[in-house]
Scaffold this active site. Structure first.
Site, PDB file in Angstrom:
ATOM      1  N   HIS A  63      11.866  68.928 -13.799  1.00  0.00           N
ATOM      2  CA  HIS A  63      12.980  67.985 -14.013  1.00  0.00           C
ATOM      3  C   HIS A  63      13.142  67.701 -15.507  1.00  0.00           C
ATOM      4  O   HIS A  63      12.671  66.686 -16.016  1.00  0.00           O
ATOM      5  CB  HIS A  63      12.676  66.689 -13.242  1.00  0.00           C
ATOM      6  CG  HIS A  63      13.860  65.800 -13.086  1.00  0.00           C
ATOM      7  ND1 HIS A  63      14.045  64.991 -11.989  1.00  0.00           N
ATOM      8  CD2 HIS A  63      14.930  65.572 -13.888  1.00  0.00           C
ATOM      9  CE1 HIS A  63      15.165  64.319 -12.114  1.00  0.00           C
ATOM     10  NE2 HIS A  63      15.726  64.648 -13.267  1.00  0.00           N
ATOM     11  N   HIS A  65      15.925  67.665 -18.824  1.00  0.00           N
ATOM     12  CA  HIS A  65      17.310  67.746 -19.319  1.00  0.00           C
ATOM     13  C   HIS A  65      17.279  68.385 -20.695  1.00  0.00           C
ATOM     14  O   HIS A  65      16.754  67.794 -21.650  1.00  0.00           O
ATOM     15  CB  HIS A  65      17.938  66.355 -19.370  1.00  0.00           C
ATOM     16  CG  HIS A  65      18.060  65.718 -18.017  1.00  0.00           C
ATOM     17  ND1 HIS A  65      19.116  65.964 -17.168  1.00  0.00           N
ATOM     18  CD2 HIS A  65      17.222  64.890 -17.340  1.00  0.00           C
ATOM     19  CE1 HIS A  65      18.944  65.295 -16.030  1.00  0.00           C
ATOM     20  NE2 HIS A  65      17.794  64.637 -16.108  1.00  0.00           N
ATOM     21  N   ARG A  67      20.156  69.644 -22.137  1.00  0.00           N
ATOM     22  CA  ARG A  67      21.428  69.236 -22.767  1.00  0.00           C
ATOM     23  C   ARG A  67      22.292  70.363 -23.292  1.00  0.00           C
ATOM     24  O   ARG A  67      23.304  70.092 -23.925  1.00  0.00           O
ATOM     25  CB  ARG A  67      21.167  68.247 -23.922  1.00  0.00           C
ATOM     26  CG  ARG A  67      20.424  66.999 -23.525  1.00  0.00           C
ATOM     27  CD  ARG A  67      21.206  66.175 -22.518  1.00  0.00           C
ATOM     28  NE  ARG A  67      20.624  64.845 -22.338  1.00  0.00           N
ATOM     29  CZ  ARG A  67      20.564  64.241 -21.156  1.00  0.00           C
ATOM     30  NH1 ARG A  67      21.014  64.834 -20.068  1.00  0.00           N
ATOM     31  NH2 ARG A  67      20.049  63.041 -21.058  1.00  0.00           N
ATOM     32  N   HIS A 234      12.528  62.018  -8.754  1.00  0.00           N
ATOM     33  CA  HIS A 234      12.130  60.732  -9.368  1.00  0.00           C
ATOM     34  C   HIS A 234      12.147  59.520  -8.429  1.00  0.00           C
ATOM     35  O   HIS A 234      12.885  58.571  -8.658  1.00  0.00           O
ATOM     36  CB  HIS A 234      12.932  60.448 -10.632  1.00  0.00           C
ATOM     37  CG  HIS A 234      14.431  60.641 -10.561  1.00  0.00           C
ATOM     38  ND1 HIS A 234      15.200  60.221  -9.518  1.00  0.00           N
ATOM     39  CD2 HIS A 234      15.281  61.193 -11.454  1.00  0.00           C
ATOM     40  CE1 HIS A 234      16.465  60.510  -9.766  1.00  0.00           C
ATOM     41  NE2 HIS A 234      16.541  61.097 -10.935  1.00  0.00           N
ATOM     42  N   ASN A 280      17.405  55.769 -15.098  1.00  0.00           N
ATOM     43  CA  ASN A 280      17.885  55.796 -13.739  1.00  0.00           C
ATOM     44  C   ASN A 280      17.087  56.792 -12.903  1.00  0.00           C
ATOM     45  O   ASN A 280      17.037  57.953 -13.289  1.00  0.00           O
ATOM     46  CB  ASN A 280      19.360  56.222 -13.733  1.00  0.00           C
ATOM     47  CG  ASN A 280      20.171  55.373 -12.801  1.00  0.00           C
ATOM     48  OD1 ASN A 280      19.642  54.475 -12.159  1.00  0.00           O
ATOM     49  ND2 ASN A 280      21.446  55.670 -12.718  1.00  0.00           N
ATOM     50  N   ASP A 307      11.639  64.012 -15.959  1.00  0.00           N
ATOM     51  CA  ASP A 307      13.005  63.499 -16.151  1.00  0.00           C
ATOM     52  C   ASP A 307      13.276  63.287 -17.652  1.00  0.00           C
ATOM     53  O   ASP A 307      13.977  62.344 -18.035  1.00  0.00           O
ATOM     54  CB  ASP A 307      13.239  62.211 -15.358  1.00  0.00           C
ATOM     55  CG  ASP A 307      14.728  61.882 -15.220  1.00  0.00           C
ATOM     56  OD1 ASP A 307      15.572  62.685 -15.652  1.00  0.00           O
ATOM     57  OD2 ASP A 307      15.039  60.801 -14.672  1.00  0.00           O
TER      58      ASP A 307
HETATM   59  O1  DOR Z   1      17.877  58.132 -16.617  1.00  0.00           O
HETATM   60  C1  DOR Z   1      18.398  59.180 -16.281  1.00  0.00           C
HETATM   61  N1  DOR Z   1      18.917  60.010 -17.193  1.00  0.00           N
HETATM   62  N2  DOR Z   1      18.457  59.501 -14.974  1.00  0.00           N
HETATM   63  C2  DOR Z   1      19.143  60.561 -14.541  1.00  0.00           C
HETATM   64  O2  DOR Z   1      19.160  60.810 -13.354  1.00  0.00           O
HETATM   65  C3  DOR Z   1      19.910  61.411 -15.494  1.00  0.00           C
HETATM   66  C4  DOR Z   1      19.314  61.319 -16.836  1.00  0.00           C
HETATM   67  C5  DOR Z   1      20.173  61.903 -17.928  1.00  0.00           C
HETATM   68  O3  DOR Z   1      20.690  63.008 -17.748  1.00  0.00           O
HETATM   69  O4  DOR Z   1      20.291  61.279 -18.986  1.00  0.00           O
END
Ligand code: DOR
Length: 430
Positions: A63, A65, A67, A234, A280, A307
């Site tokens: 998990h 990101h 970007r 998460h 989140n 995450d």
């Molecule tokens: O806090 C979060 N940020 N939760 C998510 O599910 C997406 C993530 C994001 O892409 O910034």
């Protein structure tokens, strides 16, 4: 990536899913070439000291990101991969909430292409629905044909139960797994933090634990209906974990992960109004934190996943209610697990290496065992080294690190990815 390097990891204790033993490891041509004691290292090999340390299969983050495409000011595949390597990871799964999102074979191949030049393996998760809008199924088969094994609309849950049912049936026929971001949009609407005593005191609108739990409950029902595997991203509440525990006891093919911030931070931190603590699902209370820790140790949770969610300073300097949710995680996850989760090292490695490798369909390259002929994806960890988190030292392009100044125990000494020493003595080599 070059796989011509010869590397010797000397003096360490090998830990993989088969147990623990004293052994040196020789890596050559991208694979484990020898495992044993009193090995004769080839001349010219890069000799790395592993004494007092644990040599383990590299960590796998399901998990992350990265970007790219579209938000390169926050992170790129290249910078995120370097942060991953510093955290002991040899593989990451890039989440599809990019711009454009990974909802087609074209975008998936672009990210996979960028990943081929990165210093660790980069797998890609595809979106379940077109544009992650929750209305029409994305072309899962086209993406699966590229090797995409995990699909999610992460950042949002699939709100429509009928569409999720169809997606599960389709995924099951394709042999891929759907991963759900459990958040009922109507219940969570407007919530900027966890709904509880702190949100009342601070006057910040909250989202109740039940916004997560109703979707966990629904997807367990859909898993029962379709027989298709479901992975829960998460998870953060006691109620969600109880639901997953019961589903597993009932034999359903569900797996689940938790993020380090959900076992190491609480919603009390939001009293600072610092958006670095906005995430989140939101940071919860101490009882939920205790439940996540218990679920890590009793097998309810299969993985610790970061995450890792980079955001540029200008976004995280906005007022709390306007800032985007998310925090960095790749460089601190292992140390947080070792420091906070009160688990044996073997369990931490199971949660961070071989179990997530299985969920992501990466078992052929990741997660061990450390055996001759296997791809050389390894990390060397000092379980008792103490260090203080300094966000300025990150390889990430972003600085939204909620652990600044925190002392952690357990450090990554070396990382070998696809046979190349990409981190040596805690420093990235490229
Ligand atoms: O806090 C979060 N940020 N939760 C998510 O599910 C997406 C993530 C994001 O892409 O910034």
């Amino acid at each position: 990536m070059s796989s011509g390097e010869v590397v010797v990891l000397r003096g360490g204790t090998l830990v993989d899913a088969s147990g623990r033993r004293r052994a040196d490891v020789v890596v050559s041509g991208g694979v484990v070439a020898a495992v044993g004691t009193d090995l004769d290292p080839p001349s010219g090999a890069l000799q790395l000291d592993a004494s007092g340390a644990v040599v383990a299969p590299g960590l796998v983050d399901i998990h992350t990101h990265l970007r790219e495409p579209g938000m390169e000011e926050a992170e790129t595949v290249e910078s995120g991969a370097r942060a991953a390597a510093l955290g002991g990871y040899t593989a990451v799964v890039a989440m599809p909430n990019t711009d454009p999102p990974v909802d087609s074979a074209a975008v998936a191949s672009r990210v996979l292409g960028l990943g081929r030049n990165a210093c660790v393996e980069v797998a890609v998760a595809g979106a379940i629905t077109v544009g992650r809008e929750g209305r029409r199924l994305a072309p899962l088969a086209e993406m699966a044909a590229l090797g995409v094994a995990l699909f999610t609309d992460d950042g949002a849950g699939v709100q429509d139960a009928r569409l999720m049912r169809r997606a599960l049936e389709y995924a099951s026929a394709l042999g891929v797994t759907l991963a759900e971001h459990c958040e009922d949009a109507s219940l969570a609407a407007g919530g900027q933090m966890h709904e509880g005593a702190w949100s009342s005191r601070l006057g910040i609108p909250g989202q109740p634990a039940e916004a997560e739990e109703v979707m966990v409950m629904r997807d367990i029902a859909l898993c029962r209906l379709t027989g298709a595997p479901v992975h829960f991203l998460h998870l953060s509440t006691r109620g969600s974990l109880a639901l997953v525990r019961a589903a597993k006891a009932g034999g359903l093919p569900v797996t689940a992960e938790a993020a380090p911030h959900h076992f190491s931070l609480t919603d009390a931190l939001v009293a600072s109004f610092d958006p670095v603590f906005k995430v989140n699902p939101p940071l919860r209370g101490p009882d939920d934190v205790a439940a996540v820790r218990a679920a890590l140790s009793d097998g309810t949770l299969d993985a610790i996943a970061t995450d890792h969610a980079p955001h540029p300073p200008e976004a995280k300097e906005l007022p709390f209610d306007q800032a985007p949710p998310g925090m960095l995680g790749l460089e601190t996850a292992l140390a947080l697990a070792l420091t906070e989760a009160a688990l044996p090292l073997e369990s931490v490695l199971a949660l961070m290496s071989w179990q997530p490798a299985r969920i992501a369909g990466l078992r052929s390259t990741q997660g061990g065992p450390v055996e001759v002929g296997r791809p050389a994806n390894l990390c060397v960890v000092d379980p008792s080294t103490r260090w203080v988190v300094d966000p300025a030292r990150s390889a990430s392009r972003s600085r939204n690190n909620p652990y600044a100044g925190r002392e952690l125990t357990g450090a990554v000494r070396h990382t070998v990815a696809a046979g190349v020493a990409v981190v040596v003595d805690g420093e990235g080599r490229r």
